[in-house]
Design an enzyme around this catalytic site. Structure first.
Site, PDB file in Angstrom:
ATOM      1  N   CYS A  29     -75.564  73.040 -18.402  1.00  0.00           N
ATOM      2  CA  CYS A  29     -74.556  71.810 -17.543  1.00  0.00           C
ATOM      3  C   CYS A  29     -73.263  72.358 -17.471  1.00  0.00           C
ATOM      4  O   CYS A  29     -72.511  72.619 -16.415  1.00  0.00           O
ATOM      5  CB  CYS A  29     -74.563  70.796 -18.254  1.00  0.00           C
ATOM      6  N   ILE A  30     -72.230  72.894 -18.670  1.00  0.00           N
ATOM      7  CA  ILE A  30     -71.039  72.824 -18.609  1.00  0.00           C
ATOM      8  C   ILE A  30     -70.568  74.121 -17.810  1.00  0.00           C
ATOM      9  O   ILE A  30     -69.673  74.047 -16.892  1.00  0.00           O
ATOM     10  CB  ILE A  30     -70.346  72.968 -20.080  1.00  0.00           C
TER      11      ILE A  30
END
Ligand SMILES: NC(=O)c1ccc[n+]([C@@H]2O[C@H](COP(=O)([O-])OP(=O)(O)OC[C@H]3O[C@@H](n4cnc5c(N)ncnc54)[C@H](O)[C@@H]3O)[C@@H](O)[C@H]2O)c1
Length: 403
Positions: free
Chosen positions: A256-257
């Site tokens: 995600c990040i």
């Protein structure tokens, strides 16, 4: 409700279990036949969902894993939770989401509600998923979005107590999706547009990406000034408002990040706009593996010919996920400095084509990138340098905060 969840990974399996607990009937569809076999025999592959959760769900008769889209059958609600990665050139790659949407479209028999949980840029539901499903299915389906916020390994916040944002392409779609999520989430937040929900997800993860970049840069400045960065962060966090602590690390990993801000950046670029904060944070975070190895050399000395064992190669503590892990860059840099490198991770059996090594008590030094609770270094007497100082290690020395 009769629900089908496409993708049984971190997001899809979590949502499947939440829905089963709320008495829905769930078909969990995944292209990986091995995963479907494991799930069917009661074996979980992710943290936060235990084998007994899976067996309980199977035993209730309300959960059925399947590798066949034909099992969508009579489902009333379809949740899509498939990977949305970057391609080899670091650009958003929506191929998997496209193929899942096409397969869903071909398999639908009734008018259904389709909810996307996969992260992508604003407009994905309206301009990509809906047209692909409409091209394959003549029925007038409903479309909604509820970006997933699962934080694997987080013991405090799970599906029930993490508020959900829901948006729809019509009010009917949004309201039905809200009703579904209310059956197993304490708080559901309604968004006026699907694009608001999609963009909120990107803002949340871009916020983290940028703040991690900020604290990584700040830490480097503190190190030069001889000020312990970890104590500064702890002192600053005593402010009860307007400050949120982030911690320096070896770089950003996971699905995600490091990925989601790039989806926002790509969209901005398409519009002829710049995303300078994202570009700068990316640069700072990408430099961290080199910075960490340089710090190690400045604190320990030359690594040439030294036996270095790296501990924790997943992207964060207490999860086995190695996607986008900065550990690969660290290992490559250590090797380029002439070190004899091995790795050990109590949660990762094999990675990068190599098997996990046992703890090497004959190593010259250890480097803890990620301090899993299960990491046991008893008997490892060589100096241990750690990103996050942890008194449970013998001879530990902090790498990213001066003492
Ligand atoms: N992992 C997280 O912490 C997290 C958190 C929030 C949002 N997300 C987002 O959720 C989405 C899913 O991520 P994930 O971490 O669950 O991925 P994952 O890799 O853990 O799981 C995805 C699953 O989908 C299956 N799959 C791939 N193509 C398929 C297809 N065409 N049809 C059916 N199954 C297919 C894979 O075999 C895999 O088991 C991504 O968009 C991600 O960005 C992830």
């Amino acid at each position: 409700m009769r629900v089908a969840v496409i993708g049984q990974g971190y997001v899809g399996l979590t949502i499947s279990m939440g829905a089963v607990r709320a008495d829905h009937h769930v078909v969990g569809i995944d292209l990986s036949e091995k995963l479907v076999r494991d799930l069917s025999s009661g074996k979980s592959h992710i943290e936060g969902i235990s084998d007994s959760d899976i067996s309980g769900a199977l035993g209730s008769g309300r959960y059925r894993p399947s590798a066949d889209y034909g099992s969508l059958g009579e489902s009333e609600l379809i949740v899509i939770a498939v990977p949305t990665p970057l391609d080899g050139g670091g650009k958003p790659d929506l191929e998997i989401l496209e193929s899942a949407a096409k397969a869903v479209g071909k398999s639908l028999k009734n008018r259904v509600l389709i909810v996307n949980e996969s992260t992508s840029h604003p407009g994905t539901l309206r301009n990509l998923i809906r047209p692909l499903i409409e091209a394959a299915s003549p029925l007038d389906h409903m479309y909604a979005i509820s970006p997933e916020r699962v934080d694997p390994g987080n013991e405090k916040f799970g599906t029930r107590n993490t508020p959900r944002i829901v948006g729809g392409l019509t009010d009917e779609a949004r309201d039905r999706a809200i009703e579904f999520y209310r059956s197993f989430c304490d708080e559901v937040v309604s968004a006026s547009l699907a694009e608001v929900a999609e963009a909120a997800k990107l803002l949340e993860n871009t916020f983290r990406f940028i703040n991690i970049g900020l604290v990584n840069e700040f830490t480097q400045i503190m190190n030069e000034m001889g000020i312990p960065a970890d104590e500064v962060i702890a002192a600053a966090r005593t402010k009860p408002y307007g400050f949120m602590p982030f911690h320096p690390n070896v770089g950003i990993g996971g699905h995600c990040i490091p990925v989601d801000p790039i989806y926002l950046q790509a969209k901005a670029k398409e519009l002829g706009l710049e995303s300078r904060y994202i570009a700068l944070s990316e640069e700072i975070n990408d430099e961290m593996p080199s910075y960490v190895v340089d710090r190690l050399i400045s604190l320990y000395g030359d690594l040439k010919g030294k036996k270095v064992q790296v501990f924790g190669v997943s992207y964060k503590a207490d999860v086995a996920d190695t996607r986008e892990t900065p550990a690969s860059a660290v290992l490559n840099i250590l090797k380029s400095k002439g070190a004899d490198v091995s790795w050990h991770d109590p949660l990762v059996k094999s990675w990068n084509g190599e098997e996990c090594s046992p703890v090497d008590k004959g190593a010259d030094l250890g480097l803890v990138l990620v301090a899993h609770k299960k990491l046991d270094l008893s008997g490892f007497t060589a100096p241990v340098f750690t990103i996050n100082p942890n008194p449970k290690f013998l001879n530990w020395r902090p790498l990213l905060s001066v003492r």
